[in-house]
Design a protein around this motif. Structure first.
Motif, PDB file in Angstrom:
ATOM      1  N   VAL A   7      89.801  35.868  13.630  1.00  0.00           N
ATOM      2  CA  VAL A   7      89.324  36.136  14.978  1.00  0.00           C
ATOM      3  C   VAL A   7      90.302  35.380  15.858  1.00  0.00           C
ATOM      4  O   VAL A   7      90.823  34.340  15.450  1.00  0.00           O
ATOM      5  CB  VAL A   7      87.878  35.610  15.143  1.00  0.00           C
ATOM      6  N   PHE A   8      90.623  35.930  17.019  1.00  0.00           N
ATOM      7  CA  PHE A   8      91.666  35.301  17.827  1.00  0.00           C
ATOM      8  C   PHE A   8      91.159  34.862  19.190  1.00  0.00           C
ATOM      9  O   PHE A   8      90.471  35.617  19.882  1.00  0.00           O
ATOM     10  CB  PHE A   8      92.838  36.267  17.989  1.00  0.00           C
ATOM     11  N   TYR A   9      91.526  33.666  19.532  1.00  0.00           N
ATOM     12  CA  TYR A   9      91.145  33.099  20.821  1.00  0.00           C
ATOM     13  C   TYR A   9      92.393  33.141  21.701  1.00  0.00           C
ATOM     14  O   TYR A   9      93.418  32.548  21.360  1.00  0.00           O
ATOM     15  CB  TYR A   9      90.671  31.661  20.614  1.00  0.00           C
ATOM     16  N   VAL A  10      92.323  33.876  22.786  1.00  0.00           N
ATOM     17  CA  VAL A  10      93.499  34.032  23.640  1.00  0.00           C
ATOM     18  C   VAL A  10      93.695  32.767  24.483  1.00  0.00           C
ATOM     19  O   VAL A  10      92.771  32.320  25.167  1.00  0.00           O
ATOM     20  CB  VAL A  10      93.343  35.256  24.577  1.00  0.00           C
ATOM     21  N   GLU A  11      94.883  32.216  24.380  1.00  0.00           N
ATOM     22  CA  GLU A  11      95.166  30.980  25.138  1.00  0.00           C
ATOM     23  C   GLU A  11      96.045  31.260  26.343  1.00  0.00           C
ATOM     24  O   GLU A  11      95.989  30.565  27.346  1.00  0.00           O
ATOM     25  CB  GLU A  11      95.879  29.971  24.238  1.00  0.00           C
TER      26      GLU A  11
END
Lengths: 227, 227
Positions: free
Chosen positions: B52-56
């Motif tokens: 799962v990707f957390y956009v920074e």
DNA sequence: CGGCGTTTTGAGATATCTCAATGGGAGTGG
DNA sequence: CCACTCCCATTGAGATATCTCAAAACGCCG
């Protein structure tokens, strides 16, 4: 899980989940039944969200309107679907019967209280949002990318999958052309013309009154739908 | 709550939830960082959904394609959003950076395991689906009912609300015209022409390269967007 | 400077919409 | 049982927003 947290946006709408939690079943058994004629509203945007509705019979159009009256139907709810779920105190969508329908009225507060302790029910509600999300995305792709004939073909195929009795490839639209138009982002006339085009092509047959449609060549429709 | 139940459909996508659960924070701190150039994919439809990707930083377009290549962008994910959440083993959507971006890669299995015991996190994931659903419905209304100029105006207003720094009414598109077109169900040319029409009307100013847009008359844009 | 990807602009094609007329079916009342 | 009305679907013809195809301009990078 739902009621304890005030939440600024959404409204969950439909559940495909089989509803088997026992305390929930008790509720269902004692719930009020409401019968609706075509065009009657189940609820409107802005109404207090004190009930959740379980569709038992008929078709309910869930939609949103623009200030100037244009209407986008988000989805049709069929028997077994749950509408009006959400985390807000007010409905953010409207729901209207497209044909004679019957719904069970469930107390939203009670349902949410049960969900707090009944993990199975909570999970079902969660899944229902996921289904809803998938359905909405799918419609978005249809409306954003497909031509009129592709949209109508996709609609027919989807309706068949959703409500079609096994083996029978005849579906009952149970709604007006205007409802189909507002779902697909087309006009009534384009929907009508497109249906006759499909008929001319031999893909469908339209019965008396135009509400029952026989899917003569499902393969062709699938091909047209581009799915 | 998520991983234990195989589920036939969806994929949850984005979270606006502030991510504050402590065990989750630990994960975040130790997570792998991935940097992407414009056009690089974060994941594709059909890929194993192990992260799962957390956009920074940057912008990620989440989209779906038809067999013939037409593309519908479902939403753009901005810093703070979570993408790739879901209940399935495979991604049902693709995600591609539209500009240089940075994401944190989180183990999907771990995240879901934590969510099973951490009610706060689980609730946040639930809320994120609700937000996602609201955003998708809103886009559906835009694409299904609005004209090109209304769509573009609505897009600009929404982008401003979402990423706009206070007071500054200049937004950075950080994407190509083709991305806007595929979000709004228009062509590149129509997006371009519509932007110049808005410029001619005095509603916006377009800076060098066309990626930065100054919203000169937000009221006018809101009016045009019909919101 | 030259090349590449992108945006802008133009002009013509076309799908869909709009407006208008016709027709069918269901219900109502005489 | 037959008008009569109402609502809805169909069909037609012309208007138009958007698309398509093509060319030119721009900005960026090596």
């Amino acid at each position: 899980m739902f009621s304890a947290h005030p939440e600024p946006t959404v409204d969950v709408r439909r559940s495909h989940a089989g509803l088997t939690s026992s305390s929930f079943d008790d509720r269902m058994a004692s719930a009020t039944i409401r019968r609706l004629l075509a065009k009657e509203h189940v609820f409107c945007e802005g109404d207090k969200r004190d009930h959740v509705f379980y569709v038992e019979e008929g078709v309910i159009a869930v939609y949103k309107t623009l200030p100037d009256g244009r209407r986008q139907i988000i989805d049709f709810a069929y028997p077994g679907d749950l509408i009006g779920l959400g985390v807000l105190g007010e409905h953010v969508l409207s729901a209207q019967a497209t044909a004679t329908s019957r719904v069970k009225c469930l107390s939203a507060a009670t349902l949410e209280r049960i969900a707090e302790t009944d993990a199975r029910l909570a999970l079902k509600l969660y899944k229902s949002v996921c289904h809803e999300l998938a359905a909405t995305r799918s419609l978005l792709v249809t409306v954003g990318q497909r031509s009129a004939i592709e949209r109508v073909a996709a609609f027919l195929v989807r309706l068949h999958r959703r409500t079609g009795v096994e083996e029978s490839s005849t579906i009952n639209l149970a709604m007006r052309r205007s409802d189909i138009a507002d779902l697909l982002g087309l006009t009534i006339e384009t929907v009508s013309r497109t249906l006759t085009k499909l008929r001319t092509m031999g893909a469908i047959e339209i019965e008396q009154g135009g509400t029952r449609v026989h899917l003569r060549d499902l393969g062709r429709l699938l091909e047209l739908a581009n799915e």
